[in-house]
Design a protein around this motif. Structure first.
Motif, short mmCIF file in Angstrom:
data_model
loop_
_atom_site.label_atom_id
_atom_site.label_comp_id
_atom_site.label_asym_id
_atom_site.label_seq_id
_atom_site.Cartn_x
_atom_site.Cartn_y
_atom_site.Cartn_z
N TYR A 291 0.82 -1.21 0.00
CA TYR A 291 0.00 0.00 0.00
C TYR A 291 0.86 1.26 0.00
O TYR A 291 0.51 2.26 -0.63
CB TYR A 291 -0.98 0.01 1.17
CG TYR A 291 -2.18 -0.86 0.96
CD1 TYR A 291 -3.07 -0.63 -0.08
CD2 TYR A 291 -2.43 -1.94 1.80
CE1 TYR A 291 -4.18 -1.42 -0.28
CE2 TYR A 291 -3.53 -2.74 1.61
CZ TYR A 291 -4.40 -2.49 0.57
OH TYR A 291 -5.49 -3.30 0.37
N LEU A 292 1.97 1.25 0.72
CA LEU A 292 2.84 2.42 0.75
C LEU A 292 3.48 2.67 -0.61
O LEU A 292 3.73 3.81 -1.00
CB LEU A 292 3.95 2.24 1.81
CG LEU A 292 3.48 2.36 3.25
CD1 LEU A 292 4.61 1.99 4.20
CD2 LEU A 292 2.99 3.76 3.54
N GLU A 293 3.75 1.60 -1.35
CA GLU A 293 4.34 1.76 -2.67
C GLU A 293 3.36 2.31 -3.69
O GLU A 293 3.76 2.82 -4.73
CB GLU A 293 4.92 0.43 -3.14
CG GLU A 293 6.18 0.05 -2.37
CD GLU A 293 6.68 -1.33 -2.74
OE1 GLU A 293 5.99 -2.09 -3.45
OE2 GLU A 293 7.80 -1.66 -2.29
N LEU A 294 2.06 2.18 -3.42
CA LEU A 294 1.06 2.78 -4.31
C LEU A 294 1.17 4.27 -4.24
O LEU A 294 0.96 5.09 -4.93
CB LEU A 294 -0.35 2.33 -3.91
CG LEU A 294 -0.69 0.88 -4.14
CD1 LEU A 294 -2.10 0.59 -3.59
CD2 LEU A 294 -0.65 0.52 -5.61
#
Length: 85
Positions: free
Chosen positions: A82-85
Protein backbone atom coordinates in the motif's frame (compact mmCIF):
# COMPACT_ATOMS: atom_id res chain seq x y z
CA UNK A 1 18.30 3.42 41.45
CA UNK A 2 16.65 0.77 39.28
CA UNK A 3 12.90 0.54 39.18
CA UNK A 4 11.24 -2.80 39.90
CA UNK A 5 7.55 -3.62 39.88
CA UNK A 6 5.86 -4.47 43.14
CA UNK A 7 5.60 -8.20 43.71
CA UNK A 8 2.51 -10.04 44.84
CA UNK A 9 4.16 -10.62 48.23
CA UNK A 10 4.73 -6.88 48.63
CA UNK A 11 1.09 -6.25 47.78
CA UNK A 12 0.03 -8.72 50.50
CA UNK A 13 2.31 -6.89 52.95
CA UNK A 14 0.74 -3.56 51.95
CA UNK A 15 -2.73 -5.05 52.45
CA UNK A 16 -1.84 -6.47 55.87
CA UNK A 17 -0.14 -3.32 57.14
CA UNK A 18 -3.01 -1.12 55.94
CA UNK A 19 -5.49 -3.35 57.80
CA UNK A 20 -3.38 -3.01 60.94
CA UNK A 21 -3.60 0.78 60.65
CA UNK A 22 -0.04 1.66 59.67
CA UNK A 23 0.63 4.78 57.61
CA UNK A 24 1.72 4.75 53.98
CA UNK A 25 5.08 6.20 55.02
CA UNK A 26 5.66 3.39 57.50
CA UNK A 27 4.65 0.79 54.90
CA UNK A 28 7.09 2.37 52.42
CA UNK A 29 9.85 2.24 55.03
CA UNK A 30 9.12 -1.43 55.83
CA UNK A 31 9.18 -2.40 52.15
CA UNK A 32 12.16 -0.17 51.33
CA UNK A 33 10.08 1.70 48.75
CA UNK A 34 9.24 5.32 48.13
CA UNK A 35 6.13 6.62 49.92
CA UNK A 36 4.84 7.85 46.56
CA UNK A 37 5.13 4.31 45.16
CA UNK A 38 2.95 2.97 47.96
CA UNK A 39 0.48 5.82 47.63
CA UNK A 40 0.18 5.32 43.85
CA UNK A 41 -0.18 1.55 44.29
CA UNK A 42 -3.07 1.97 46.72
CA UNK A 43 -4.75 4.64 44.61
CA UNK A 44 -4.32 2.86 41.29
CA UNK A 45 -5.22 -0.68 42.33
CA UNK A 46 -7.89 -0.35 44.95
CA UNK A 47 -11.31 -1.95 44.70
CA UNK A 48 -14.58 -0.18 45.47
CA UNK A 49 -14.41 -1.11 49.14
CA UNK A 50 -10.68 -0.82 49.79
CA UNK A 51 -7.30 -2.21 48.87
CA UNK A 52 -7.03 -5.96 48.40
CA UNK A 53 -3.75 -7.58 47.38
CA UNK A 54 -5.18 -10.22 45.06
CA UNK A 55 -7.35 -7.68 43.22
CA UNK A 56 -4.47 -5.19 43.04
CA UNK A 57 -2.10 -7.77 41.58
CA UNK A 58 -4.70 -8.80 38.99
CA UNK A 59 -5.20 -5.18 37.90
CA UNK A 60 -1.47 -4.51 37.72
CA UNK A 61 -0.80 -7.66 35.66
CA UNK A 62 -3.61 -6.71 33.28
CA UNK A 63 -1.98 -3.30 32.64
CA UNK A 64 1.53 -4.68 32.25
CA UNK A 65 2.46 -6.15 28.87
CA UNK A 66 5.83 -7.82 28.90
CA UNK A 67 5.75 -8.51 25.16
CA UNK A 68 3.98 -5.93 23.06
CA UNK A 69 1.94 -7.38 20.24
CA UNK A 70 3.92 -7.64 17.05
CA UNK A 71 2.54 -7.11 13.58
CA UNK A 72 2.61 -10.39 11.61
CA UNK A 73 4.82 -10.60 8.50
CA UNK A 74 1.91 -11.02 6.10
CA UNK A 75 0.40 -7.75 7.33
CA UNK A 76 3.75 -5.99 6.77
CA UNK A 77 3.76 -7.20 3.16
CA UNK A 78 0.34 -5.59 2.66
CA UNK A 79 1.45 -2.37 4.37
CA UNK A 80 4.53 -2.07 2.15
CA UNK A 81 2.42 -2.77 -0.94
CA UNK A 82 0.00 0.00 0.00
CA UNK A 83 2.84 2.42 0.75
CA UNK A 84 4.34 1.76 -2.67
CA UNK A 85 1.06 2.78 -4.31
Amino acid sequence: MNYTHLTQEERYQIYTLLREGFSKRYIAWRLNRSPSTISREIQRNRARNGYFAKHAHKLARRRHHSNPQRIPCDIWVQVIAYLEL
